[in-house]
Design a protein around this motif. Structure first.
Motif, PDB file in Angstrom:
ATOM      1  N   TYR A 177       0.836  -1.199   0.000  1.00 40.95           N
ATOM      2  CA  TYR A 177       0.000   0.000   0.000  1.00 40.95           C
ATOM      3  C   TYR A 177       0.874   1.253   0.000  1.00 40.95           C
ATOM      4  O   TYR A 177       1.934   1.291   0.638  1.00 40.95           O
ATOM      5  CB  TYR A 177      -0.887   0.039   1.240  1.00 40.95           C
ATOM      6  CG  TYR A 177      -2.107  -0.853   1.217  1.00 40.95           C
ATOM      7  CD1 TYR A 177      -3.373  -0.341   1.491  1.00 40.95           C
ATOM      8  CD2 TYR A 177      -2.000  -2.216   0.964  1.00 40.95           C
ATOM      9  CE1 TYR A 177      -4.502  -1.149   1.494  1.00 40.95           C
ATOM     10  CE2 TYR A 177      -3.119  -3.040   0.966  1.00 40.95           C
ATOM     11  CZ  TYR A 177      -4.367  -2.500   1.228  1.00 40.95           C
ATOM     12  OH  TYR A 177      -5.467  -3.304   1.233  1.00 40.95           O
ATOM     13  N   THR A 178       0.444   2.303  -0.698  1.00 40.60           N
ATOM     14  CA  THR A 178       1.112   3.585  -0.597  1.00 40.60           C
ATOM     15  C   THR A 178       0.694   4.268   0.703  1.00 40.60           C
ATOM     16  O   THR A 178      -0.290   3.872   1.342  1.00 40.60           O
ATOM     17  CB  THR A 178       0.722   4.496  -1.768  1.00 40.60           C
ATOM     18  OG1 THR A 178      -0.684   4.799  -1.680  1.00 40.60           O
ATOM     19  CG2 THR A 178       1.006   3.818  -3.104  1.00 40.60           C
ATOM     20  N   TYR A 179       1.434   5.301   1.092  1.00 41.51           N
ATOM     21  CA  TYR A 179       1.065   6.035   2.300  1.00 41.51           C
ATOM     22  C   TYR A 179      -0.354   6.589   2.179  1.00 41.51           C
ATOM     23  O   TYR A 179      -1.134   6.563   3.140  1.00 41.51           O
ATOM     24  CB  TYR A 179       2.048   7.179   2.556  1.00 41.51           C
ATOM     25  CG  TYR A 179       3.388   6.762   3.101  1.00 41.51           C
ATOM     26  CD1 TYR A 179       3.765   5.423   3.151  1.00 41.51           C
ATOM     27  CD2 TYR A 179       4.298   7.699   3.565  1.00 41.51           C
ATOM     28  CE1 TYR A 179       5.001   5.033   3.644  1.00 41.51           C
ATOM     29  CE2 TYR A 179       5.535   7.331   4.065  1.00 41.51           C
ATOM     30  CZ  TYR A 179       5.879   5.994   4.100  1.00 41.51           C
ATOM     31  OH  TYR A 179       7.100   5.615   4.589  1.00 41.51           O
ATOM     32  N   LYS A 180      -0.698   7.083   0.982  1.00 43.44           N
ATOM     33  CA  LYS A 180      -2.034   7.638   0.762  1.00 43.44           C
ATOM     34  C   LYS A 180      -3.101   6.559   0.919  1.00 43.44           C
ATOM     35  O   LYS A 180      -4.161   6.795   1.521  1.00 43.44           O
ATOM     36  CB  LYS A 180      -2.113   8.255  -0.636  1.00 43.44           C
ATOM     37  CG  LYS A 180      -3.447   8.912  -0.946  1.00 43.44           C
ATOM     38  CD  LYS A 180      -3.437   9.556  -2.326  1.00 43.44           C
ATOM     39  CE  LYS A 180      -4.781  10.219  -2.642  1.00 43.44           C
ATOM     40  NZ  LYS A 180      -4.767  10.854  -3.992  1.00 43.44           N
ATOM     41  N   GLU A 181      -2.821   5.346   0.401  1.00 40.54           N
ATOM     42  CA  GLU A 181      -3.782   4.248   0.509  1.00 40.54           C
ATOM     43  C   GLU A 181      -3.946   3.786   1.958  1.00 40.54           C
ATOM     44  O   GLU A 181      -5.045   3.458   2.396  1.00 40.54           O
ATOM     45  CB  GLU A 181      -3.341   3.082  -0.374  1.00 40.54           C
ATOM     46  CG  GLU A 181      -3.494   3.354  -1.863  1.00 40.54           C
ATOM     47  CD  GLU A 181      -2.836   2.309  -2.729  1.00 40.54           C
ATOM     48  OE1 GLU A 181      -3.239   2.171  -3.889  1.00 40.54           O
ATOM     49  OE2 GLU A 181      -1.894   1.629  -2.256  1.00 40.54           O
ATOM     50  N   VAL A 182      -2.835   3.763   2.706  1.00 40.23           N
ATOM     51  CA  VAL A 182      -2.910   3.400   4.124  1.00 40.23           C
ATOM     52  C   VAL A 182      -3.748   4.428   4.871  1.00 40.23           C
ATOM     53  O   VAL A 182      -4.605   4.079   5.696  1.00 40.23           O
ATOM     54  CB  VAL A 182      -1.502   3.302   4.750  1.00 40.23           C
ATOM     55  CG1 VAL A 182      -1.605   3.075   6.261  1.00 40.23           C
ATOM     56  CG2 VAL A 182      -0.707   2.174   4.108  1.00 40.23           C
ATOM     57  N   ALA A 183      -3.496   5.701   4.589  1.00 39.55           N
ATOM     58  CA  ALA A 183      -4.248   6.767   5.246  1.00 39.55           C
ATOM     59  C   ALA A 183      -5.743   6.629   4.971  1.00 39.55           C
ATOM     60  O   ALA A 183      -6.568   6.779   5.872  1.00 39.55           O
ATOM     61  CB  ALA A 183      -3.742   8.130   4.771  1.00 39.55           C
ATOM     62  N   SER A 184      -6.106   6.320   3.719  1.00 38.95           N
ATOM     63  CA  SER A 184      -7.508   6.146   3.358  1.00 38.95           C
ATOM     64  C   SER A 184      -8.105   4.923   4.033  1.00 38.95           C
ATOM     65  O   SER A 184      -9.232   4.965   4.533  1.00 38.95           O
ATOM     66  CB  SER A 184      -7.624   6.007   1.832  1.00 38.95           C
ATOM     67  OG  SER A 184      -8.956   5.770   1.444  1.00 38.95           O
ATOM     68  N   GLU A 185      -7.364   3.836   4.084  1.00 41.05           N
ATOM     69  CA  GLU A 185      -7.865   2.589   4.679  1.00 41.05           C
ATOM     70  C   GLU A 185      -8.124   2.744   6.174  1.00 41.05           C
ATOM     71  O   GLU A 185      -9.108   2.215   6.704  1.00 41.05           O
ATOM     72  CB  GLU A 185      -6.839   1.480   4.453  1.00 41.05           C
ATOM     73  CG  GLU A 185      -7.209   0.118   5.029  1.00 41.05           C
ATOM     74  CD  GLU A 185      -8.290  -0.587   4.231  1.00 41.05           C
ATOM     75  OE1 GLU A 185      -8.907  -1.506   4.779  1.00 41.05           O
ATOM     76  OE2 GLU A 185      -8.501  -0.210   3.060  1.00 41.05           O
ATOM     77  N   LEU A 186      -7.227   3.453   6.865  1.00 37.20           N
ATOM     78  CA  LEU A 186      -7.321   3.559   8.325  1.00 37.20           C
ATOM     79  C   LEU A 186      -7.950   4.873   8.788  1.00 37.20           C
ATOM     80  O   LEU A 186      -8.069   5.101   9.995  1.00 37.20           O
ATOM     81  CB  LEU A 186      -5.916   3.420   8.938  1.00 37.20           C
ATOM     82  CG  LEU A 186      -5.180   2.104   8.654  1.00 37.20           C
ATOM     83  CD1 LEU A 186      -3.822   2.100   9.335  1.00 37.20           C
ATOM     84  CD2 LEU A 186      -6.010   0.913   9.101  1.00 37.20           C
TER      85      LEU A 186
END
Length: 222
Positions: A177-186
């Motif tokens: 996951y990219t940092y942006k995707e992690v941020a969106s997921e969590l």
């Protein structure tokens, strides 16, 4: 005509991320009677005891999540708990099921599948993702309750250095996951993701995300 096949099931949602909780409730409202929501241990227990829902959808990574289950269950014995988590680790699901949850799904689940899972749990069935079904079956067939699945690591002191949130971030980063995707997921900021990643790398004495991916892969936790 609106589908009303699920409206008799009374559902409560416990999640400490307000935006995620609101999204889940919006998804479930056409199908279930949402009788309560909460974001922390004390308010969750009070809400569950007061409303006696059929099913509690519980984010197991809410601080004190296991405590919510343990303390509310004696006062709401007919309430079933469906655990919701960003993690699909057999170690995580084992502890939650031993605490009394009837099912376990991850936050990657689709809205349709979440509705079906809640319906199944409300009818008395156990619900698990296919990846975790084998582990749960082995546990109920007599394997020692603390034994890891065949492809899971034993107790890991390095992993224990990480907080629950750091472990969530670590698993997602290790999966690519990219940092942006992690941020969106969590439902956290990119800056917070960066802070957690830096902390994870420091605690594990690793230099970059490639080393982190190898570390997690060696331990079969991604």
């Amino acid at each position: 005509m609106e589908d009303t096949t699920h409206t008799q099931a009374r559902i409560a949602v416990v999640d400490d991320h307000e935006m995620f909780r609101a999204g889940v409730i919006a998804t479930l409202q056409p199908y279930f009677d949402i009788v309560g929501q909460a974001a922390d241990v004390e308010s969750s227990i009070d809400m569950i005891v007061a409303t006696q829902p059929d099913v509690v959808l519980l984010d197991v990574h809410v601080p004190g999540g296991a405590e919510i289950l343990a303390k509310s269950h004696p006062h709401a014995p007919r309430t079933a708990f469906l655990a919701l988590s960003v993690s699909d680790s057999a170690q995580d699901v084992g502890s939650v099921i031993r605490a009394g949850a009837r099912g376990y799904v991850t936050k990657t689940i689709t809205g349709h599948d979440l509705i079906h899972s809640i319906e199944q749990v409300s009818e008395g069935y156990a619900v698990f993702s296919p990846k975790l079904a084998g582990f749960v079956l082995s546990a109920f067939q007599g394997a020692p309750p603390d034994a890891p699945a065949a492809d899971e690591p034993v107790h890991d002191e390095e992993l224990d250095r990480l907080s629950a949130r750091e472990q969530e971030v670590m698993r997602l980063i290790a999966r690519g996951y990219t940092y942006k995707e992690v941020a969106s997921e969590l439902f956290i900021s990119i800056k917070t993701v960066e802070t957690h990643v830096s902390s994870v790398l420091r605690k594990l004495q690793l230099s970059n995300r490639n080393e982190l991916t190898l570390w997690a892969s060696d331990r079969h936790i991604v």
